[in-house]
Write a protein that holds these residues in place. Structure first.
Motif, mmCIF file in Angstrom:
data_model
loop_
_atom_site.group_PDB
_atom_site.id
_atom_site.type_symbol
_atom_site.label_atom_id
_atom_site.label_comp_id
_atom_site.label_asym_id
_atom_site.label_seq_id
_atom_site.Cartn_x
_atom_site.Cartn_y
_atom_site.Cartn_z
ATOM 1 N N TYR A 72 22.613 -5.039 3.071
ATOM 2 C CA TYR A 72 21.217 -5.434 3.244
ATOM 3 C C TYR A 72 20.292 -4.278 2.882
ATOM 4 C CZ TYR A 72 23.060 -9.347 5.973
ATOM 5 O OH TYR A 72 23.727 -10.474 6.381
ATOM 6 N N CYS A 73 19.276 -4.619 2.119
ATOM 7 C CA CYS A 73 18.248 -3.652 1.783
ATOM 8 C C CYS A 73 17.210 -3.614 2.905
ATOM 9 C CB CYS A 73 17.599 -4.071 0.472
ATOM 10 S SG CYS A 73 16.235 -3.037 -0.039
ATOM 11 N N ASN A 74 16.679 -2.444 3.153
ATOM 12 C CA ASN A 74 15.700 -2.264 4.223
ATOM 13 C C ASN A 74 14.567 -1.374 3.748
ATOM 14 O OD1 ASN A 74 15.016 0.052 6.406
ATOM 15 N ND2 ASN A 74 15.145 -1.918 7.458
ATOM 16 N N ALA A 75 13.363 -1.710 4.157
ATOM 17 C CA ALA A 75 12.204 -0.850 3.896
ATOM 18 C C ALA A 75 11.461 -0.673 5.214
ATOM 19 C CB ALA A 75 11.287 -1.471 2.851
ATOM 20 N N TYR A 76 11.147 0.578 5.560
ATOM 21 C CA TYR A 76 10.440 0.826 6.814
ATOM 22 C C TYR A 76 9.184 1.637 6.575
ATOM 23 C CZ TYR A 76 12.757 5.430 6.700
ATOM 24 O OH TYR A 76 13.201 6.676 6.344
ATOM 25 N N GLY A 77 8.276 1.566 7.536
ATOM 26 C CA GLY A 77 6.984 2.207 7.333
ATOM 27 C C GLY A 77 6.219 1.529 6.220
ATOM 28 N N VAL A 78 6.331 0.193 6.173
ATOM 29 C CA VAL A 78 5.678 -0.579 5.121
ATOM 30 C C VAL A 78 4.250 -0.901 5.541
ATOM 31 C CG1 VAL A 78 5.730 -2.704 3.770
ATOM 32 C CG2 VAL A 78 7.882 -1.600 4.436
ATOM 33 N N LYS A 79 3.308 -0.613 4.668
ATOM 34 C CA LYS A 79 1.908 -0.928 4.939
ATOM 35 C C LYS A 79 1.329 -1.694 3.749
ATOM 36 C CE LYS A 79 -0.631 1.830 7.316
ATOM 37 N NZ LYS A 79 -1.500 2.922 7.806
ATOM 38 N N PHE B 99 0.852 -1.195 0.000
ATOM 39 C CA PHE B 99 0.000 0.000 0.000
ATOM 40 C C PHE B 99 0.882 1.236 0.000
ATOM 41 C CE2 PHE B 99 -3.634 2.577 0.614
ATOM 42 C CZ PHE B 99 -3.314 3.536 1.558
ATOM 43 N N SER B 100 1.877 1.232 0.875
ATOM 44 C CA SER B 100 2.819 2.349 0.906
ATOM 45 C C SER B 100 4.103 1.919 1.606
ATOM 46 C CB SER B 100 2.226 3.563 1.619
ATOM 47 O OG SER B 100 1.969 3.268 2.979
ATOM 48 N N ILE B 101 5.178 2.583 1.263
ATOM 49 C CA ILE B 101 6.474 2.404 1.923
ATOM 50 C C ILE B 101 6.998 3.787 2.258
ATOM 51 C CG2 ILE B 101 8.833 1.562 1.733
ATOM 52 C CD1 ILE B 101 7.859 -0.497 -0.294
ATOM 53 N N ASN B 102 7.317 4.021 3.508
ATOM 54 C CA ASN B 102 7.839 5.328 3.873
ATOM 55 C C ASN B 102 9.261 5.479 3.361
ATOM 56 O OD1 ASN B 102 8.614 7.755 4.965
ATOM 57 N ND2 ASN B 102 8.175 7.206 7.073
ATOM 58 N N GLY B 103 10.158 4.681 3.873
ATOM 59 C CA GLY B 103 11.551 4.836 3.502
ATOM 60 C C GLY B 103 12.197 3.533 3.082
ATOM 61 N N MET B 104 13.261 3.667 2.315
ATOM 62 C CA MET B 104 14.064 2.507 1.921
ATOM 63 C C MET B 104 15.528 2.865 2.086
ATOM 64 S SD MET B 104 12.024 1.066 -1.443
ATOM 65 C CE MET B 104 12.753 -0.585 -1.327
ATOM 66 N N GLY B 105 16.323 1.858 2.359
ATOM 67 C CA GLY B 105 17.724 2.161 2.557
ATOM 68 C C GLY B 105 18.595 0.930 2.518
ATOM 69 N N TRP B 106 19.853 1.164 2.839
ATOM 70 C CA TRP B 106 20.863 0.117 2.819
ATOM 71 C C TRP B 106 21.651 0.118 4.126
ATOM 72 C CZ3 TRP B 106 21.127 -3.317 -1.151
ATOM 73 C CH2 TRP B 106 20.461 -2.976 -2.331
ATOM 74 N N SER C 67 5.334 -1.759 9.197
ATOM 75 C CA SER C 67 6.345 -2.738 9.582
ATOM 76 C C SER C 67 7.640 -2.457 8.852
ATOM 77 C CB SER C 67 5.853 -4.153 9.278
ATOM 78 O OG SER C 67 5.649 -4.312 7.888
ATOM 79 N N THR C 68 8.628 -3.280 9.172
ATOM 80 C CA THR C 68 9.938 -3.158 8.542
ATOM 81 C C THR C 68 10.285 -4.461 7.843
ATOM 82 O OG1 THR C 68 10.701 -1.588 10.209
ATOM 83 C CG2 THR C 68 12.393 -2.749 8.955
ATOM 84 N N SER C 69 10.865 -4.366 6.678
ATOM 85 C CA SER C 69 11.277 -5.546 5.922
ATOM 86 C C SER C 69 12.759 -5.479 5.604
ATOM 87 C CB SER C 69 10.481 -5.649 4.614
ATOM 88 O OG SER C 69 9.106 -5.814 4.863
#
Length: 121
Positions: free
Chosen positions: A93-100, A28-35, A108-110
């Motif tokens: 490692y890839c990271n995604a936070y604020g995942v809905k 639905f949405s992802i707030n941020g992504m990073g490494w 959540s965080t992935s």
């Protein structure tokens, strides 16, 4: 939400690599992504991240050498790494936070599976 990272490999000092990470699944949405990265015997550390508002944050060690970017349409984040040094060797490692997955779900965080970057001559 699954994160698939790619682009790691062996590169000589001073060389460049580009990492990619694509998010898939019900998004639905992802707030941020990073490494993040983790070198042998060390803790995982933030490399760079970008938020939906366009803000970015870099680790001091990579400032001016690495650039993070994001393709919102493809739910993909990239990390362009230039002027690589042996101390950049790590699993990234890839990271995604604020995942809905829907507007009503909690965020959540992935994490992705990691991709190895080796900088060596």
């Amino acid at each position: 939400v699954q994160l698939q990272a790619s682009g790691g490999g062996l590169v000589q000092p001073g060389g460049s690599l580009r990492l990619s990470c694509a998010a898939s699944g019900t998004i639905f949405s992802i707030n941020g992504m990073g490494w993040y990265r983790q070198a042998p015997g060390k803790q995982r550390e933030l490399v760079a991240r970008t938020a939906r508002d366009g803000s970015t944050k870099y680790a001091d060690a990579v400032m001016g050498r690495f650039t993070i970017s994001r393709d919102y349409a493809k739910n993909t984040v990239y990390l362009q790494m230039n002027s690589l040094k042996p101390e950049d060797t790590a699993v990234y490692y890839c990271n995604a936070y604020g995942v809905k997955t829907s507007w009503s779900d909690p965020s959540s965080t992935s994490w992705g599976q990691g991709t190895l970057v080796t900088v060596s001559s």
